[in-house]
Design a protein around this motif. Structure first.
Motif, PDB file in Angstrom:
ATOM      1  N   HIS A   1     -47.148  84.439 -83.428  1.00 31.99           N
ATOM      2  CA  HIS A   1     -47.946  84.092 -82.247  1.00 31.99           C
ATOM      3  C   HIS A   1     -49.068  85.099 -82.045  1.00 31.99           C
ATOM      4  CE1 HIS A   1     -44.095  82.110 -81.512  1.00 31.99           C
ATOM      5  NE2 HIS A   1     -44.732  81.290 -80.697  1.00 31.99           N
ATOM      6  N   TYR A   2     -50.197  84.629 -81.506  1.00 28.75           N
ATOM      7  CA  TYR A   2     -51.207  85.508 -80.907  1.00 28.75           C
ATOM      8  C   TYR A   2     -51.165  85.187 -79.420  1.00 28.75           C
ATOM      9  CZ  TYR A   2     -53.094  85.866 -85.683  1.00 28.75           C
ATOM     10  OH  TYR A   2     -53.270  86.072 -87.035  1.00 28.75           O
ATOM     11  N   GLY A   3     -50.561  86.028 -78.621  1.00 26.38           N
ATOM     12  CA  GLY A   3     -50.369  85.655 -77.222  1.00 26.38           C
ATOM     13  C   GLY A   3     -49.553  84.381 -77.163  1.00 26.38           C
TER      14      GLY A   3
ATOM     15  N   LYS B   1     -53.748  79.331 -92.140  1.00 23.65           N
ATOM     16  CA  LYS B   1     -53.658  79.775 -93.538  1.00 23.65           C
ATOM     17  C   LYS B   1     -53.820  81.295 -93.652  1.00 23.65           C
ATOM     18  CE  LYS B   1     -57.142  77.193 -94.915  1.00 23.65           C
ATOM     19  NZ  LYS B   1     -57.589  76.696 -93.584  1.00 23.65           N
ATOM     20  N   SER B   2     -54.863  81.833 -93.004  1.00 24.48           N
ATOM     21  CA  SER B   2     -55.101  83.279 -93.106  1.00 24.48           C
ATOM     22  C   SER B   2     -53.963  84.063 -92.465  1.00 24.48           C
ATOM     23  CB  SER B   2     -56.415  83.664 -92.423  1.00 24.48           C
ATOM     24  OG  SER B   2     -57.491  83.139 -93.144  1.00 24.48           O
ATOM     25  N   THR B   3     -53.469  83.561 -91.350  1.00 22.12           N
ATOM     26  CA  THR B   3     -52.347  84.242 -90.694  1.00 22.12           C
ATOM     27  C   THR B   3     -51.130  84.249 -91.612  1.00 22.12           C
ATOM     28  OG1 THR B   3     -53.186  83.603 -88.528  1.00 22.12           O
ATOM     29  CG2 THR B   3     -50.880  84.265 -88.648  1.00 22.12           C
TER      30      THR B   3
ATOM     31  N   PRO C   1     -57.420  72.563 -92.381  1.00 20.75           N
ATOM     32  CA  PRO C   1     -58.742  72.820 -91.803  1.00 20.75           C
ATOM     33  C   PRO C   1     -58.804  74.234 -91.213  1.00 20.75           C
ATOM     34  CG  PRO C   1     -57.433  71.482 -90.304  1.00 20.75           C
ATOM     35  CD  PRO C   1     -56.623  71.637 -91.567  1.00 20.75           C
ATOM     36  N   ASN C   2     -59.981  74.677 -90.821  1.00 17.22           N
ATOM     37  CA  ASN C   2     -60.125  75.953 -90.130  1.00 17.22           C
ATOM     38  C   ASN C   2     -59.203  75.996 -88.928  1.00 17.22           C
ATOM     39  OD1 ASN C   2     -61.898  77.558 -91.532  1.00 17.22           O
ATOM     40  ND2 ASN C   2     -63.710  76.646 -90.607  1.00 17.22           N
ATOM     41  N   GLY C   3     -58.511  77.118 -88.767  1.00 20.81           N
ATOM     42  CA  GLY C   3     -57.629  77.274 -87.629  1.00 20.81           C
ATOM     43  C   GLY C   3     -56.216  76.788 -87.878  1.00 20.81           C
ATOM     44  N   ALA C   4     -55.940  76.273 -89.090  1.00 21.54           N
ATOM     45  CA  ALA C   4     -54.614  75.730 -89.398  1.00 21.54           C
ATOM     46  C   ALA C   4     -53.539  76.816 -89.439  1.00 21.54           C
ATOM     47  CB  ALA C   4     -54.640  74.986 -90.730  1.00 21.54           C
TER      48      ALA C   4
ATOM     49  N   PHE D   1     -51.156  84.200 -94.849  1.00 24.08           N
ATOM     50  CA  PHE D   1     -51.432  85.184 -95.899  1.00 24.08           C
ATOM     51  C   PHE D   1     -51.200  86.604 -95.385  1.00 24.08           C
ATOM     52  CE2 PHE D   1     -54.015  83.398 -99.646  1.00 24.08           C
ATOM     53  CZ  PHE D   1     -53.219  82.279 -99.693  1.00 24.08           C
ATOM     54  N   GLN D   2     -51.579  86.859 -94.122  1.00 23.41           N
ATOM     55  CA  GLN D   2     -51.379  88.193 -93.556  1.00 23.41           C
ATOM     56  C   GLN D   2     -49.886  88.510 -93.438  1.00 23.41           C
ATOM     57  OE1 GLN D   2     -53.900  87.590 -90.162  1.00 23.41           O
ATOM     58  NE2 GLN D   2     -55.725  88.343 -91.215  1.00 23.41           N
ATOM     59  N   LEU D   3     -49.081  87.481 -93.218  1.00 20.61           N
ATOM     60  CA  LEU D   3     -47.620  87.684 -93.172  1.00 20.61           C
ATOM     61  C   LEU D   3     -47.077  87.911 -94.584  1.00 20.61           C
ATOM     62  CD1 LEU D   3     -46.663  84.873 -90.625  1.00 20.61           C
ATOM     63  CD2 LEU D   3     -46.963  87.314 -90.151  1.00 20.61           C
TER      64      LEU D   3
HETATM   65  P1  ADP Z   1     -60.270  82.006 -91.298  1.00 20.79           P
HETATM   66  O1  ADP Z   1     -60.445  80.649 -90.699  1.00 20.79           O
HETATM   67  O2  ADP Z   1     -60.392  81.988 -92.765  1.00 20.79           O
HETATM   68  O3  ADP Z   1     -59.078  82.731 -90.799  1.00 20.79           O
HETATM   69  P2  ADP Z   1     -61.834  83.146 -89.280  1.00 20.79           P
HETATM   70  O4  ADP Z   1     -63.298  83.338 -89.236  1.00 20.79           O
HETATM   71  O5  ADP Z   1     -61.144  82.153 -88.426  1.00 20.79           O
HETATM   72  O6  ADP Z   1     -61.518  82.854 -90.804  1.00 20.79           O
HETATM   73  O7  ADP Z   1     -61.109  84.548 -89.037  1.00 20.79           O
HETATM   74  C1  ADP Z   1     -61.596  85.745 -89.542  1.00 20.79           C
HETATM   75  C2  ADP Z   1     -60.782  86.871 -88.948  1.00 20.79           C
HETATM   76  O8  ADP Z   1     -60.813  86.839 -87.513  1.00 20.79           O
HETATM   77  C3  ADP Z   1     -59.304  86.790 -89.343  1.00 20.79           C
HETATM   78  O9  ADP Z   1     -58.817  88.088 -89.634  1.00 20.79           O
HETATM   79  C4  ADP Z   1     -58.612  86.233 -88.117  1.00 20.79           C
HETATM   80  O10 ADP Z   1     -57.302  86.764 -87.993  1.00 20.79           O
HETATM   81  C5  ADP Z   1     -59.494  86.704 -86.985  1.00 20.79           C
HETATM   82  N1  ADP Z   1     -59.533  85.690 -85.911  1.00 20.79           N
HETATM   83  C6  ADP Z   1     -59.623  84.362 -86.062  1.00 20.79           C
HETATM   84  N2  ADP Z   1     -59.591  83.737 -84.881  1.00 20.79           N
HETATM   85  C7  ADP Z   1     -59.475  84.716 -83.945  1.00 20.79           C
HETATM   86  C8  ADP Z   1     -59.378  84.712 -82.537  1.00 20.79           C
HETATM   87  N3  ADP Z   1     -59.365  83.578 -81.827  1.00 20.79           N
HETATM   88  N4  ADP Z   1     -59.277  85.889 -81.906  1.00 20.79           N
HETATM   89  C9  ADP Z   1     -59.285  87.025 -82.615  1.00 20.79           C
HETATM   90  N5  ADP Z   1     -59.348  87.087 -83.947  1.00 20.79           N
HETATM   91  C10 ADP Z   1     -59.454  85.953 -84.608  1.00 20.79           C
END
Ligand code: ADP
Ligand code: ADP
Length: 225
Positions: free
Chosen positions: A12-14, A41-43, A36-39, A45-47
């Motif tokens: 979770h983020y908040g 995926k990056s989170t 899609p963006n926001g799904a 990968f960070q885990l």
């Molecule tokens: P991606 O869609 O590939 O994750 P983003 O541009 O959404 O690329 O995110 C780039 C970075 O910003 C990532 O490290 C992500 O964790 C962080 N990030 C994404 N959305 C938010 C948000 N709403 N608040 C703070 N950080 C964010």
């Protein structure tokens, strides 16, 4: 036994649940993580790379716990990030030397593995070239060579073709497919592009933090018709 095992992982983020009870197992082969963006995926990968611990769930690489034995797990992982991470002032070889030393490899081993990886990617001749002078496609190949230096079992690629022209995208994709076939590597390839997912052995579809499907691309296409 699976190479990567992800068991009911959440983050979770908040109040926002970016990764929601995700479970899957990967063997060798080319796996696309499509969403899609926001799904999330990056989170995810960070885990997987241990940058954050999940709020819930466990991740194992070849039976090694990311939570409890991160250095040992990272030793079996190669990562190509979305953001380029080469020192542009240094030569290709110097970038590879630096990465190899960080991973505790000796010089002879670094040089042997560098040559093997660059040769595999058909860019052995760029070894002395400053990274600044490389095309975008070749920079990505160098990043891939660097990730392969330590002979990882799992390769994570986060939107690795962003900013590349179609020909360079296709080349990078075909190299990764070949690595999977020839070396039994497990690749998790995050993308929002359907055509890249179609080239994979298996597709993991993510949406709003949830894993919606994990199947060969042909099976997913059949479902939508
Ligand atoms: P991606 O869609 O590939 O994750 P983003 O541009 O959404 O690329 O995110 C780039 C970075 O910003 C990532 O490290 C992500 O964790 C962080 N990030 C994404 N959305 C938010 C948000 N709403 N608040 C703070 N950080 C964010
Ligand atoms: P993707 O890589 O698929 O684009 P992300 O993992 O970057 O997805 O983002 C998943 C969700 O989490 C998005 O809603 C994003 O805005 C949010 N998010 C990502 N990183 C952060 C962060 N550091 N802080 C707050 N929200 C974030």
């Amino acid at each position: 036994a699976p190479i990567l095992s992800v068991q009911t992982v959440s983050k979770h983020y908040g109040k926002l649940c970016a990764v929601n009870q995700v479970s899957f197992q990967l063997g060798s082969g080319f796996h696309a993580l499509l969403g899609p963006n926001g799904a999330g995926k990056s989170t995810l990968f960070q885990l997987l790379t241990g940058l954050f611990a999940p709020d819930q769930g466990e991740i194992h690489l070849n039976g090694i716990s990311i939570r409890h034995e991160l250095p040992q797990a990272l030793a079996q992982m190669g990562v190509v990030f979305q953001q380029p991470a080469l020192d542009l002032d240094l030569s290709v070889q110097a970038n590879l030397d630096f990465y190899g030393r960080l991973h505790g490899m000796n010089k002879a081993n670094i040089r042997t593995r560098s040559h093997a990886a660059l040769t595999q990617l058909e860019i052995a001749e760029v070894s002395p070239t400053p990274c600044r002078h490389l095309s975008g496609g070749n920079r990505r190949k160098v990043e891939l060579a660097r990730a392969l230096l330590t002979e990882p079992k799992l390769l994570l690629m986060d939107e690795a073709t962003v900013g590349l022209d179609p020909a360079s995208r296709a080349t990078l994709l075909s190299y990764v497919q070949r690595l999977c076939r020839e070396q039994g590597l497990s690749v998790l390839w995050a993308t929002h592009l359907i055509d890249e997912a179609e080239a994979a052995d298996q597709v993991l579809v993510m949406h709003k933090g949830k894993l919606l499907a994990h199947a060969p691309p042909a099976a997913l296409i059949a479902q939508t018709q």
